[in-house]
Each structure stands twice: as structure tokens, then as C-alpha cells.
Design a protein around this motif. Sequence first.
Motif, PDB file in Angstrom:
ATOM      1  N   UNK A 135     -14.117   3.471 -30.841  1.00 36.80           N
ATOM      2  CA  UNK A 135     -14.946   2.712 -30.096  1.00 36.80           C
ATOM      3  C   UNK A 135     -16.010   2.537 -30.932  1.00 36.80           C
ATOM      4  N   UNK A 136     -16.660   1.167 -31.249  1.00 40.97           N
ATOM      5  CA  UNK A 136     -17.685   0.745 -31.669  1.00 40.97           C
ATOM      6  C   UNK A 136     -18.574   0.056 -30.841  1.00 40.97           C
ATOM      7  N   UNK A 137     -19.842   0.079 -30.567  1.00 37.73           N
ATOM      8  CA  UNK A 137     -20.649  -0.418 -29.984  1.00 37.73           C
ATOM      9  C   UNK A 137     -22.039  -1.056 -30.713  1.00 37.73           C
ATOM     10  N   UNK A 138     -22.266  -2.245 -31.143  1.00 44.02           N
ATOM     11  CA  UNK A 138     -23.362  -2.746 -31.833  1.00 44.02           C
ATOM     12  C   UNK A 138     -24.590  -3.174 -30.995  1.00 44.02           C
ATOM     13  N   UNK A 139     -25.704  -2.711 -31.085  1.00 39.82           N
ATOM     14  CA  UNK A 139     -26.714  -3.316 -30.351  1.00 39.82           C
ATOM     15  C   UNK A 139     -27.265  -4.398 -31.098  1.00 39.82           C
ATOM     16  N   UNK A 140     -27.066  -5.864 -30.386  1.00 40.86           N
ATOM     17  CA  UNK A 140     -27.314  -6.934 -31.343  1.00 40.86           C
ATOM     18  C   UNK A 140     -28.342  -7.482 -30.658  1.00 40.86           C
ATOM     19  N   UNK A 141     -28.282  -8.826 -30.228  1.00 41.63           N
ATOM     20  CA  UNK A 141     -29.493  -9.538 -29.670  1.00 41.63           C
ATOM     21  C   UNK A 141     -28.973 -10.859 -29.305  1.00 41.63           C
ATOM     22  N   UNK A 142     -29.681 -11.434 -28.198  1.00 43.56           N
ATOM     23  CA  UNK A 142     -29.673 -12.697 -27.960  1.00 43.56           C
ATOM     24  C   UNK A 142     -29.758 -13.668 -29.066  1.00 43.56           C
ATOM     25  N   UNK A 143     -30.623 -13.096 -30.172  1.00 38.34           N
ATOM     26  CA  UNK A 143     -30.813 -13.913 -31.311  1.00 38.34           C
ATOM     27  C   UNK A 143     -29.404 -14.155 -32.002  1.00 38.34           C
ATOM     28  N   UNK A 144     -28.545 -13.241 -31.774  1.00 36.17           N
ATOM     29  CA  UNK A 144     -27.228 -13.111 -32.374  1.00 36.17           C
ATOM     30  C   UNK A 144     -26.295 -14.315 -31.953  1.00 36.17           C
ATOM     31  N   UNK A 145     -26.709 -14.924 -30.983  1.00 32.01           N
ATOM     32  CA  UNK A 145     -26.027 -16.114 -30.393  1.00 32.01           C
ATOM     33  C   UNK A 145     -26.350 -17.082 -30.223  1.00 32.01           C
ATOM     34  N   UNK A 146     -27.763 -17.400 -30.535  1.00 28.98           N
ATOM     35  CA  UNK A 146     -28.611 -18.544 -30.350  1.00 28.98           C
ATOM     36  C   UNK A 146     -29.766 -18.629 -31.810  1.00 28.98           C
ATOM     37  N   UNK A 147     -29.944 -19.882 -32.092  1.00 33.41           N
ATOM     38  CA  UNK A 147     -30.853 -19.845 -33.275  1.00 33.41           C
ATOM     39  C   UNK A 147     -32.010 -19.743 -33.158  1.00 33.41           C
ATOM     40  N   UNK A 148     -32.787 -19.989 -31.961  1.00 33.32           N
ATOM     41  CA  UNK A 148     -34.382 -19.973 -31.765  1.00 33.32           C
ATOM     42  C   UNK A 148     -35.012 -19.127 -30.981  1.00 33.32           C
TER      43      UNK A 148
END
Length: 249
Positions: A135-148
Motif C-alpha cells: 500500500x502506498x499513500x501519498x499526501x498531496x493537496x487540493x493544489x494537485x487537482x486544481x490550478x489556482x
Amino acid sequence: MSGDTARPQTFAGRTVIVTGAAGGVGRILVREFRLRDARVVAVDRDTAALDRLDADPGVMRLAADVSEAGEVARVVDEAGEVDIMVNNAAVIDRLGMAHEVTVEEWHRLLDINLTAPFLFCNGVLPGMLRRGRGVIVNVASVAGVRGGRAGAAYTASKHGLVGLTKNIAATLGDRGIRSNAVCPGSIQTGMQDVTGAFPSALEALSRDRRKPAPALPEEVASVVLFLASDAAARVNGVALPVDSGSLAF
């Protein structure tokens, strides 16, 4: 509802690597994985902060620069068989637009936020594939799915991390690997300090008054724990926002 569905998550017999382990979310993840009987490898470059983690024989503390391939290889080697990889370490930029960001700042954000998770995935996946599970869980961000939602460098790094997450799920899911990303909005940690941010960024933040209050680190950690657990056995390749609906605004 049966009693089985209410049983707490357990990670008995499993080894978890948590990067950024001395930070706000990281400390909670170390604690909560241990409370659920996991063996935890806590990784952070801040040696003093690592030393402040609660003493626990089930926690291996390793100081390392996660953006350096040699350091990551050392951590993976010392960890042994890794069942769960949580890429939590990250830095934020000064919210600068593409023409404002320096090359040095760009490389620093990409090195820590994207290259480091790749290095850890690259290191732990061969063992996971041999065992037919991982299992891999990456902590990304809402910035990873939106441009602004952040600066150019941070946004690019988190978009890349979401892409890496989905690629691993798509190419290795049939071999027992689950790969998901958690995409928080603002979190109540020191990382949210925007002192020194560009004037354009502060102006944008001042206009965003309807944005929900920042999440507690515990609330983000609980989603990581869910995705790492057997309760999420059929969840693969998702980028899950944990933002109280901020993306809806």
C-alpha cells in the motif's frame, strides 16, 4: 450492522514508513499506526524533532534527506520489508506565479514534494511486488487537482504526485499494489505560514473569505489511516480531497 464493521483498524505484523514524521500530521500518523500495532519507521531530516517523538520500541527513527537517492536507499534498507509507504514529507512555496518563482525554489519544491515520493516508491515497490501486496499513500493537496490553489511550483509538484499515484495504481494494481493520494486543503500546521508570500498571493488569499476553516492534523491523518487499512481494500488510484468542500467554492 454487524459488530465486525465497527472493529478498529489494525496493522499488526506490518511495517509502515512515514516520511515527514516529526511534523504535525506525521507525528499523529506515527502515534496512530503504533496504537494499531504497526511497526513504524519514522523518517525526517529534523533530528531534534525526531528525538521529541514518544519513546517506543516499535518506532525506528531515521534522520534522512528524503530528496537524496542515497539517503532514501539507506532508509529502505534499514526498514526491511515494507508493507505500507506513506509519503507525507513536503514543503510549501511562497505562492508565487510562474514568472515570480526562482529556479532554486522550483527545484527545491520538486525535489522534496515529487522526487522524494518517487524515490521511496521506487525503493519499496520491488519488495511489495515479490510479496504480491503493498500500500502506498501519498499526501498531496487540493493544489494537485486544481490550478489556482497555491504557487506554481507547489501546484506543479502536487499535480505530479497525483499523476505518480494514479500511474502506480493503473500499472501495478493487478499485482496487489494499492496507491492512493490524500489531497488536504489548509491544515492547522506551521507549514501554512505564508510569511514572505508574494503580494499577489496575499491579495488572492484575502479574497477567498468563504473558504472553510483549516482541518486539524488529526482529521487528515484519519483519512491516511483509512486508505492504508484493509477497509479500503477496493480503493485504488484515487486522489481524495480532505478539504471541507473548499474545492466547491
